[in-house]
Design an enzyme around this catalytic site. Structure first.
Site, short mmCIF file in Angstrom:
data_model
loop_
_atom_site.label_atom_id
_atom_site.label_comp_id
_atom_site.label_asym_id
_atom_site.label_seq_id
_atom_site.Cartn_x
_atom_site.Cartn_y
_atom_site.Cartn_z
N LYS A 72 0.86 -1.19 0.00
CA LYS A 72 0.00 0.00 0.00
C LYS A 72 0.89 1.23 0.00
O LYS A 72 1.79 1.36 0.85
CB LYS A 72 -0.86 -0.04 1.26
O1 G3P Z 1 -7.94 1.47 5.33
C1 G3P Z 1 -8.19 2.83 5.26
C2 G3P Z 1 -9.58 3.30 5.59
O2 G3P Z 1 -10.52 2.32 5.44
C3 G3P Z 1 -9.68 4.14 6.82
O3 G3P Z 1 -10.97 4.29 7.32
O4 G3P Z 1 -12.59 5.04 9.05
O5 G3P Z 1 -10.13 5.55 9.33
O6 G3P Z 1 -11.48 6.74 7.62
P1 G3P Z 1 -11.31 5.47 8.40
#
Ligand code: G3P
Length: 218
Positions: free
Chosen positions: A83
């Site tokens: 990533k």
């Molecule tokens: O993997 C990255 C992403 O899904 C992060 O989610 O909830 O931290 O914005 P969030």
């Protein structure tokens, strides 16, 4: 639509994998922090559980350092998907990691133009962050729609990986638009099964069945 789970919690991953729901896993530095584990150790354990892509994120911001980290992460297992962030260095790293035959997930995507660049760099996955766009008072789903249109216009092979999913409705909307993958937190993934009429209907069937005095198979 493929389901990835957005966590580095091995117990949750094992449970969802046993249910047959998982096509892959995504992690990020915040999720590694939350797990309290070493990245190499926890990523290896996840890769042993799940056959599909397991995203592990580089933390360097400069191209050659990213490439060094990518090599370390790639050695963990064949299904590690590297990533990288959506920066110029990240895109350059994406192109070179891809030419080594390794999957790359380009993350932190907040615009259609960023997604276009990731596709041109040969990304395996592009991760638009729906929830974080919603947090800004705009509609994250519009971005998924725009990326889908652009990728379809030119036949890009990059898969749209709807990320930062916070609700079951996000999953439904992403599926309706045609995102290839949704990466979903464990609780939201399990919540997809819930419907009050399913619970009510099951309760009624069980009550009526008890009144018949029968049992199946004995
Ligand atoms: O993997 C990255 C992403 O899904 C992060 O989610 O909830 O931290 O914005 P969030």
């Amino acid at each position: 639509m493929k389901f990835f789970v957005d966590t580095a919690d091995v117990k949750e991953i094992r449970e969802l994998n046993d249910l047959g729901l998982l096509d892959g896993v995504t992690t990020n530095p915040s999720l590694i922090l939350k797990s309290g584990r070493k990245i190499a150790e926890v990523t290896k354990e996840i890769c042993d559980i799940v056959d599909g892509p397991v995203s592990a994120e580089v933390t360097a911001t400069e191209y050659s350092e990213m490439m060094k980290e990518a090599k370390v992460l790639a050695k963990i297992a064949d299904n590690v998907c590297i990533k990288v962030p959506l920066t110029l260095d990240g895109l350059k790293a994406c192109k070179d990691i891809r030419s080594d035959g390794r999957m790359v997930n380009v993350t932190l995507c907040f615009s259609a133009n960023q997604a276009l660049l990731a596709a041109k760099a040969g990304a395996s996955f592009i991760s638009p962050f729906i929830g974080r766009i919603d947090d800004m008072g705009t509609d994250g789903m519009e971005l998924i729609e725009e990326i889908k249109t652009i990728y379809d216009n030119y036949g890009f092979q990059t898969e749209i990986l709807a990320a930062s999913i916070r609700t079951v409705n996000h999953v439904k909307m992403a599926a309706l638009i045609g995102a290839h993958v949704a990466t979903v937190p464990p609780a939201t993934l399990k919540a997809l099964v819930k419907h009050p009429l399913t619970d009510k209907g099951l309760e009624q069937f069980l009550a009526d069945w008890a009144k018949t005095g029968q049992s199946i198979g004995s």
